[in-house]
Scaffold this active site. Sequence first.
Site, PDB file in Angstrom:
ATOM      1  N   ASN A   9       0.859  -1.191   0.000  1.00 12.73           N
ATOM      2  CA  ASN A   9       0.000   0.000   0.000  1.00 12.73           C
ATOM      3  C   ASN A   9       0.892   1.237   0.000  1.00 12.73           C
ATOM      4  O   ASN A   9       1.522   1.548   1.008  1.00 12.73           O
ATOM      5  CB  ASN A   9      -0.891  -0.036   1.260  1.00 12.73           C
ATOM      6  CG  ASN A   9      -1.754   1.207   1.394  1.00 12.73           C
ATOM      7  OD1 ASN A   9      -1.892   1.988   0.445  1.00 12.73           O
ATOM      8  ND2 ASN A   9      -2.337   1.396   2.567  1.00 12.73           N
ATOM      9  N   LYS A  11      -0.006   4.257  -0.216  1.00 10.47           N
ATOM     10  CA  LYS A  11      -0.688   5.402   0.406  1.00 10.47           C
ATOM     11  C   LYS A  11      -0.486   6.660  -0.459  1.00 10.47           C
ATOM     12  O   LYS A  11      -0.443   6.563  -1.677  1.00 10.47           O
ATOM     13  CB  LYS A  11      -0.190   5.615   1.836  1.00 10.47           C
ATOM     14  CG  LYS A  11      -0.214   4.339   2.667  1.00 10.47           C
ATOM     15  CD  LYS A  11      -0.050   4.595   4.117  1.00 10.47           C
ATOM     16  CE  LYS A  11       0.081   3.270   4.843  1.00 10.47           C
ATOM     17  NZ  LYS A  11      -0.025   3.368   6.273  1.00 10.47           N
ATOM     18  N   HIS A  98      -9.571   0.646   4.939  1.00  9.99           N
ATOM     19  CA  HIS A  98      -8.294   0.913   5.607  1.00  9.99           C
ATOM     20  C   HIS A  98      -8.545   1.833   6.798  1.00  9.99           C
ATOM     21  O   HIS A  98      -9.358   2.757   6.724  1.00  9.99           O
ATOM     22  CB  HIS A  98      -7.301   1.551   4.620  1.00  9.99           C
ATOM     23  CG  HIS A  98      -5.907   1.561   5.170  1.00  9.99           C
ATOM     24  ND1 HIS A  98      -5.495   2.482   6.094  1.00  9.99           N
ATOM     25  CD2 HIS A  98      -4.854   0.726   4.961  1.00  9.99           C
ATOM     26  CE1 HIS A  98      -4.231   2.230   6.420  1.00  9.99           C
ATOM     27  NE2 HIS A  98      -3.821   1.165   5.744  1.00  9.99           N
ATOM     28  N   GLU A 100      -6.962   4.234   8.008  1.00 10.94           N
ATOM     29  CA  GLU A 100      -6.758   5.673   7.793  1.00 10.94           C
ATOM     30  C   GLU A 100      -7.984   6.306   7.151  1.00 10.94           C
ATOM     31  O   GLU A 100      -8.336   7.440   7.455  1.00 10.94           O
ATOM     32  CB  GLU A 100      -5.494   5.887   6.929  1.00 10.94           C
ATOM     33  CG  GLU A 100      -4.237   5.639   7.742  1.00 10.94           C
ATOM     34  CD  GLU A 100      -3.037   5.166   6.935  1.00 10.94           C
ATOM     35  OE1 GLU A 100      -3.036   5.292   5.707  1.00 10.94           O
ATOM     36  OE2 GLU A 100      -2.097   4.652   7.576  1.00 10.94           O
ATOM     37  N   GLU A 170      -5.476  -5.586  10.323  1.00 12.05           N
ATOM     38  CA  GLU A 170      -4.469  -4.552  10.574  1.00 12.05           C
ATOM     39  C   GLU A 170      -4.748  -3.861  11.903  1.00 12.05           C
ATOM     40  O   GLU A 170      -5.541  -2.902  11.955  1.00 12.05           O
ATOM     41  CB  GLU A 170      -4.510  -3.501   9.464  1.00 12.05           C
ATOM     42  CG  GLU A 170      -4.217  -4.046   8.090  1.00 12.05           C
ATOM     43  CD  GLU A 170      -3.641  -2.961   7.197  1.00 12.05           C
ATOM     44  OE1 GLU A 170      -2.504  -3.117   6.769  1.00 12.05           O
ATOM     45  OE2 GLU A 170      -4.316  -1.948   6.964  1.00 12.05           O
ATOM     46  N   GLY A 176       2.217   1.737  10.915  1.00  9.32           N
ATOM     47  CA  GLY A 176       3.138   2.875  10.812  1.00  9.32           C
ATOM     48  C   GLY A 176       3.783   3.261  12.134  1.00  9.32           C
ATOM     49  O   GLY A 176       4.391   4.326  12.252  1.00  9.32           O
ATOM     50  N   SER A 216       3.267  -2.595  10.409  1.00  7.83           N
ATOM     51  CA  SER A 216       4.726  -2.600  10.587  1.00  7.83           C
ATOM     52  C   SER A 216       5.361  -3.948  10.243  1.00  7.83           C
ATOM     53  O   SER A 216       6.314  -4.378  10.892  1.00  7.83           O
ATOM     54  CB  SER A 216       5.105  -2.154  12.003  1.00  7.83           C
ATOM     55  OG  SER A 216       4.641  -0.843  12.237  1.00  7.83           O
ATOM     56  N   GLY A 238       4.805   1.111   4.887  1.00  7.88           N
ATOM     57  CA  GLY A 238       6.126   1.741   4.779  1.00  7.88           C
ATOM     58  C   GLY A 238       7.143   0.909   4.012  1.00  7.88           C
ATOM     59  O   GLY A 238       7.867   1.434   3.154  1.00  7.88           O
TER      60      GLY A 238
END
Length: 253
Positions: A9, A11, A98, A100, A170, A176, A216, A238
């Site tokens: 992802n 992002k 997601h 976020e 998740e 993150g 992570s 990330g």
Amino acid sequence: MRKKIVAGNWKMNKSYTDGISLFNEIIDGLSLAEHQCEKVILCTPYIHLQKVSELCKNHQTLSIAAQNCHSEIAGAYTGEISVSMIVSVGATYVLIGHSERRMYNAESNEILSKKVDAALGNQLKVIFCCGESLEIRNSGEYINYVNNQLESSLFHLTKEAFSNIVIAYEPIWAIGTGLTATKEQAQEMHQHIRTKLASGYGLEVANSTSILYGGSCNAQNAKELFSQVDVDGGLIGGAALKAADFLSIIQSF
Ligand code: PEP
């Protein structure tokens, strides 16, 4: 049988040219790498979807996903993107739910349920994200919380529809943050999700739905997480932004 999947992802990262370079590095690396991963999905920003979909046409293991879609088919929704637009540029998956987007865009379980219907109704496969906050984890209510997310947004679907669903667990506290769920924590929730699928839809659906871990996950911890019986791969944030890291996660299988 369910597939081993690694999804990246991106992002809101990468300019157009940087994204295409990253994509090319991943494709080159994939053709050289030895791995047991059966599907790699890249969730890129919208600006990359068309080009990367074209570039991956001859790569059977690679698929492209949008990171969001609107629940309506078309209309006066400035700044939004519809499922048919995503399909029209060649992407075959969409990320829905997601954390976020749940947090910053106030996406409720009900809205997500409509997005899932819109996607599946347009032959777009869904990576559906679920997971609890630290507060909910500490309260001990995390299983019930994830149950509710699944029931509210997915459990209206038919048994057949589940062949187009991938679930990503998740935990928000791990996204993150550099904090990763332990392999036991990941396995506990993944096993629970599979049991939940079995109780709603039977063992065939439960055993053929891929459940990915996200939070992570990196080149160092992927092998351990992916070795758990109910962890079928990862959704990577990330560590998906550097080809070498992403490729080494893929090679963790
Ligand atoms: C994600 O955003 O889906 C994610 C898992 O991010 P990260 O790997 O950076 O925690």
